[in-house]
Design a protein around this motif. Sequence first.
Motif, PDB file in Angstrom:
ATOM      1  N   THR A   1       5.907 -21.950 -38.425  1.00 35.97           N
ATOM      2  CA  THR A   1       5.996 -20.496 -38.574  1.00 35.97           C
ATOM      3  C   THR A   1       4.691 -19.896 -39.068  1.00 35.97           C
ATOM      4  OG1 THR A   1       8.356 -20.695 -39.023  1.00 35.97           O
ATOM      5  CG2 THR A   1       7.306 -18.655 -39.705  1.00 35.97           C
ATOM      6  N   TYR A   2       3.964 -20.656 -39.847  1.00 42.90           N
ATOM      7  CA  TYR A   2       2.697 -20.142 -40.384  1.00 42.90           C
ATOM      8  C   TYR A   2       1.743 -19.779 -39.248  1.00 42.90           C
ATOM      9  CZ  TYR A   2      -1.366 -19.906 -43.501  1.00 42.90           C
ATOM     10  OH  TYR A   2      -2.476 -19.482 -44.209  1.00 42.90           O
ATOM     11  N   ASP A   3       1.581 -20.683 -38.293  1.00 45.46           N
ATOM     12  CA  ASP A   3       0.637 -20.434 -37.196  1.00 45.46           C
ATOM     13  C   ASP A   3       1.215 -19.506 -36.135  1.00 45.46           C
ATOM     14  OD1 ASP A   3      -1.280 -22.063 -38.332  1.00 45.46           O
ATOM     15  OD2 ASP A   3      -0.558 -23.867 -37.315  1.00 45.46           O
ATOM     16  N   GLU A   4       2.529 -19.560 -35.920  1.00 46.99           N
ATOM     17  CA  GLU A   4       3.117 -18.820 -34.811  1.00 46.99           C
ATOM     18  C   GLU A   4       3.469 -17.380 -35.160  1.00 46.99           C
ATOM     19  OE1 GLU A   4       6.444 -21.081 -33.582  1.00 46.99           O
ATOM     20  OE2 GLU A   4       5.288 -22.895 -33.161  1.00 46.99           O
TER      21      GLU A   4
ATOM     22  N   GLN B   1      -0.901  -7.243 -37.246  1.00 44.77           N
ATOM     23  CA  GLN B   1      -1.791  -8.244 -36.675  1.00 44.77           C
ATOM     24  C   GLN B   1      -1.008  -9.533 -36.499  1.00 44.77           C
ATOM     25  OE1 GLN B   1      -5.255  -8.307 -39.374  1.00 44.77           O
ATOM     26  NE2 GLN B   1      -6.427  -7.394 -37.718  1.00 44.77           N
ATOM     27  N   LEU B   2      -0.779  -9.915 -35.265  1.00 44.60           N
ATOM     28  CA  LEU B   2      -0.046 -11.135 -34.979  1.00 44.60           C
ATOM     29  C   LEU B   2      -1.016 -12.302 -34.858  1.00 44.60           C
ATOM     30  CD1 LEU B   2       2.451  -9.732 -32.340  1.00 44.60           C
ATOM     31  CD2 LEU B   2       2.872 -10.185 -34.753  1.00 44.60           C
ATOM     32  N   PRO B   3      -0.611 -13.493 -35.273  1.00 35.48           N
ATOM     33  CA  PRO B   3      -1.509 -14.648 -35.184  1.00 35.48           C
ATOM     34  C   PRO B   3      -1.752 -15.048 -33.741  1.00 35.48           C
ATOM     35  CG  PRO B   3       0.673 -15.333 -35.870  1.00 35.48           C
ATOM     36  CD  PRO B   3       0.683 -13.837 -35.879  1.00 35.48           C
ATOM     37  N   ASP B   4      -2.917 -15.597 -33.497  1.00 35.83           N
ATOM     38  CA  ASP B   4      -3.300 -16.054 -32.166  1.00 35.83           C
ATOM     39  C   ASP B   4      -3.225 -17.574 -32.145  1.00 35.83           C
ATOM     40  OD1 ASP B   4      -4.312 -16.607 -29.720  1.00 35.83           O
ATOM     41  OD2 ASP B   4      -6.125 -15.399 -29.934  1.00 35.83           O
ATOM     42  N   PRO B   5      -2.263 -18.167 -31.408  1.00 29.72           N
ATOM     43  CA  PRO B   5      -2.137 -19.623 -31.392  1.00 29.72           C
ATOM     44  C   PRO B   5      -3.406 -20.319 -30.937  1.00 29.72           C
ATOM     45  CG  PRO B   5      -0.206 -18.602 -30.420  1.00 29.72           C
ATOM     46  CD  PRO B   5      -1.218 -17.509 -30.613  1.00 29.72           C
TER      47      PRO B   5
ATOM     48  N   GLY C   1      -6.197  -6.380 -32.553  1.00 31.99           N
ATOM     49  CA  GLY C   1      -5.229  -5.441 -33.101  1.00 31.99           C
ATOM     50  C   GLY C   1      -4.064  -5.179 -32.184  1.00 31.99           C
ATOM     51  N   ARG C   2      -3.956  -5.959 -31.065  1.00 27.93           N
ATOM     52  CA  ARG C   2      -2.796  -5.802 -30.202  1.00 27.93           C
ATOM     53  C   ARG C   2      -2.496  -7.133 -29.537  1.00 27.93           C
ATOM     54  NH1 ARG C   2      -5.102  -2.318 -25.062  1.00 27.93           N
ATOM     55  NH2 ARG C   2      -6.676  -3.824 -24.365  1.00 27.93           N
ATOM     56  N   ARG C   3      -1.232  -7.287 -29.116  1.00 23.99           N
ATOM     57  CA  ARG C   3      -0.814  -8.534 -28.514  1.00 23.99           C
ATOM     58  C   ARG C   3       0.461  -8.307 -27.729  1.00 23.99           C
ATOM     59  NH1 ARG C   3       1.272 -13.812 -31.654  1.00 23.99           N
ATOM     60  NH2 ARG C   3       1.378 -15.228 -29.876  1.00 23.99           N
ATOM     61  N   SER C   4       0.666  -9.105 -26.734  1.00 24.53           N
ATOM     62  CA  SER C   4       1.866  -8.963 -25.917  1.00 24.53           C
ATOM     63  C   SER C   4       3.109  -9.180 -26.755  1.00 24.53           C
ATOM     64  CB  SER C   4       1.837  -9.972 -24.762  1.00 24.53           C
ATOM     65  OG  SER C   4       3.089 -10.040 -24.141  1.00 24.53           O
ATOM     66  N   ALA C   5       4.028  -8.263 -26.699  1.00 29.46           N
ATOM     67  CA  ALA C   5       5.288  -8.419 -27.429  1.00 29.46           C
ATOM     68  C   ALA C   5       6.072  -9.598 -26.883  1.00 29.46           C
ATOM     69  CB  ALA C   5       6.110  -7.133 -27.331  1.00 29.46           C
ATOM     70  N   ALA C   6       5.955  -9.851 -25.594  1.00 26.30           N
ATOM     71  CA  ALA C   6       6.647 -11.000 -25.017  1.00 26.30           C
ATOM     72  C   ALA C   6       6.108 -12.299 -25.594  1.00 26.30           C
ATOM     73  CB  ALA C   6       6.491 -10.992 -23.488  1.00 26.30           C
ATOM     74  N   GLN C   7       4.769 -12.358 -25.786  1.00 30.23           N
ATOM     75  CA  GLN C   7       4.172 -13.545 -26.387  1.00 30.23           C
ATOM     76  C   GLN C   7       4.666 -13.725 -27.820  1.00 30.23           C
ATOM     77  OE1 GLN C   7       0.029 -12.835 -26.001  1.00 30.23           O
ATOM     78  NE2 GLN C   7      -0.105 -13.626 -23.907  1.00 30.23           N
ATOM     79  N   ALA C   8       4.765 -12.625 -28.582  1.00 32.68           N
ATOM     80  CA  ALA C   8       5.220 -12.726 -29.975  1.00 32.68           C
ATOM     81  C   ALA C   8       6.644 -13.248 -30.039  1.00 32.68           C
ATOM     82  CB  ALA C   8       5.130 -11.358 -30.654  1.00 32.68           C
ATOM     83  N   ALA C   9       7.513 -12.726 -29.161  1.00 31.45           N
ATOM     84  CA  ALA C   9       8.898 -13.176 -29.170  1.00 31.45           C
ATOM     85  C   ALA C   9       9.011 -14.622 -28.717  1.00 31.45           C
ATOM     86  CB  ALA C   9       9.744 -12.273 -28.271  1.00 31.45           C
ATOM     87  N   ALA C  10       8.200 -15.014 -27.727  1.00 29.86           N
ATOM     88  CA  ALA C  10       8.245 -16.391 -27.252  1.00 29.86           C
ATOM     89  C   ALA C  10       7.767 -17.356 -28.321  1.00 29.86           C
ATOM     90  CB  ALA C  10       7.397 -16.533 -25.991  1.00 29.86           C
ATOM     91  N   ALA C  11       6.709 -16.943 -29.077  1.00 26.18           N
ATOM     92  CA  ALA C  11       6.210 -17.804 -30.158  1.00 26.18           C
ATOM     93  C   ALA C  11       7.252 -18.015 -31.221  1.00 26.18           C
ATOM     94  CB  ALA C  11       4.954 -17.198 -30.779  1.00 26.18           C
ATOM     95  N   ALA C  12       8.132 -17.056 -31.407  1.00 19.87           N
ATOM     96  CA  ALA C  12       9.196 -17.177 -32.408  1.00 19.87           C
ATOM     97  C   ALA C  12      10.405 -17.933 -31.880  1.00 19.87           C
ATOM     98  CB  ALA C  12       9.630 -15.796 -32.870  1.00 19.87           C
TER      99      ALA C  12
END
Length: 722
Positions: free
Chosen positions: A611-614, A638-642, A652-663
């Motif tokens: 969870t720390y990295d993702e 600011q979302l973490p970048d794997p 300062g921006r990132r795909s919401a789909a990527q954030a949900a998939a990382a979780a």
Amino acid sequence: SAREEAALSAEEMQPITEPTEAALRAAHGGGTEVQPLAHPHPLPSEPIPKALALTRRVVPISLWLPKYTTADAKGDVIAGLTVSVVLIPQAIAYALLVEINPVHGLYTSFVPLIVHAVFTTSRQMCIGPFALVSLVVASIVGDIVPPPAGELGADELAEYQRTYLNAVLFLSMITGVLQVVMGSLGLGMISSFLADPCIKGFTTAVAIIIIASQLKYLLGVNIGRGDLPITLYRGAEIVVTGRTRWWSVAITVASFALMSAIKNGGRRFCPKVPLFEQLVAVVVFTLLLFLVPWLEEQGVQTIGELPAGPPMPAMPAMPASIAQLGQFFQGGAVCAFTSFLVSMSMARVFATKHGYAVAPNQELIALGMANVFGGMFGAYPASGSFSRTAVVSALGGRTPLHGWVQAAVILLVLIALTPLFRTLPYAVLAAIIFAALQSLVDFSSARELWRTSRSDFGLWVVAFLGTALFGVQIGLLLALAASLGVLVVRTSRPRWLVLGRLPGTNVFRDVTRYPSARRIEGVLIFRFDAPLHFANAEYFDTSLRTRIEAMDIANERLTHLVLDCSSINSLDVSAHAVLRKLITDLHKRGVAFIIANSRAPFREALVKFGTYDELVGEANMFLSLLDAVETGCARPLQLPDPAEGGGASSRGRRSAAQAAAAAGEDAAFAEGDELETHDVGVAPGQYSGGAPTPLAQVYVERGWGVELQPGQERHAQAPQNL
């Protein structure tokens, strides 16, 4: 120190560029490996053979006996001889509580004391017969070997007494075996699971039960066995029906008054000189019955002839059935816990007073070995005695060898003096028990608990009423269950706070206790005062989501959630699943999740779970609340970048789909959709990366947050469970 810090070279003084955990590790290194602290007693330069090291650990006498001095011997001999004078009448009296021949009280003061001195780490504690444990033993054995119904002939009575005594001795051995096993498994901490209010309520009820059990010697009439209400009813019935033998009452009252007068007078006129009031009462009234045998004809009962000589070793007979063996183990567990609880509490008191430490596990082993060998030599389960331990402490006992001195005196009594006790009245022994238990009947603690803590008062009431109404075994189990229940409730429902900043300071306090503490609009600072584990994970989640829902109802847009982890020092699998789901839901709403004041075990758990990295990232971990508010809340999500190993994205921006998939969740937005963020004076989709904008300007003058593209508004709404 300041001097040492000033002496550091410029190369050694690495500045912290940002108030984050990552910057701290970059500047000072470490943080991933735990280095052991120096031991207060360094190991010798030459290694000790394993067998010798084990012997020193299990048999503590091997450590201090080679260093024994003349001064130690003087203190131990004086203390041992003096406390023996107190021990003799108590040993005979407490055997009455177990309802066995009084000589077994002397046996309990012989071999167990010799064995205990070899294994104990307590220097002052005196073990032997103790009123509370004696009553527990009587209660357990009375259930295992109940008396036959109806009148018994002489032969039947003798057979029952032999069976009862065998059960007492077998229980002593089972109790000792269980204590040795518990100590070997490191279960010495069990004494910490019975709350102090429960102990006080339990001991008060037991003291009243013991006093009630002596009514038969006070009144001179056998009233049988029974729980406290039954015993009191039978005693009142004897008085009302006129069957009381008043000479027994007179001797009990007179001996009690004599002991009280000697004790109180001694405190006033010679407080430093022990006057042995119990022994004086025994001598006076034994001599009285010897000179006036007419009193025995009036119904005053005496203990009669005691067997002379030391006890001979013998193994108690095994139970007749497996079911009865199970009863012995069940009762032995209760007895083992009770005797250890009593002994360990006083061992800690006197160890603190004399400036040394006791080992709970070793004390379990010491008490267990004493009871195992004691059962072979006619002793019932022993435990520590506070009054006798206090005498040893006051008279300068310095090592456990004072127990050997007491055992030597008891051996002398068994060999030469037992015939002198033939005319000792049971009424005097009852008075000794009454005098010894005065301090245990303590209702003042209940009044104090009512004033200070109603929950602790409830524990006292449960322990007291459970023991008084249902007996010692059930009362102890109820007290332990109540203690554990309160522990579970307090652990699973800890305190949580919403924090605000005190005006003109960098201090954050509970907004409900400090009305002047100001919350920052759009920011929720939440503190949970307990480790996160399976028992409180749902409560943590519910409490936090309730505050978020309250902000939604108040039309306050949540942009940042700051979790103060100053009290969260661990995270298990169940709690992590809840926390991960919470972070994912917050990110779907465009809310930044920021951690402050985190502890190393908590951070390490986040790293191990991924969870720390993702989901969290280095940029969202701050050293303090002030840093989290002034730096973390002054910028958008600011979302973490794997790809960068958990580092924060600089875009300062990132795909919401990527954030949900990382979780590990299904994407809440369509593939390719983006969360557009902007700072004050910055175009949408860009972030300046400069110094943080003051919060007052951010929230009051302009405001900022998550802006959604057309058609994405439905995704920004809070889920129903928020």
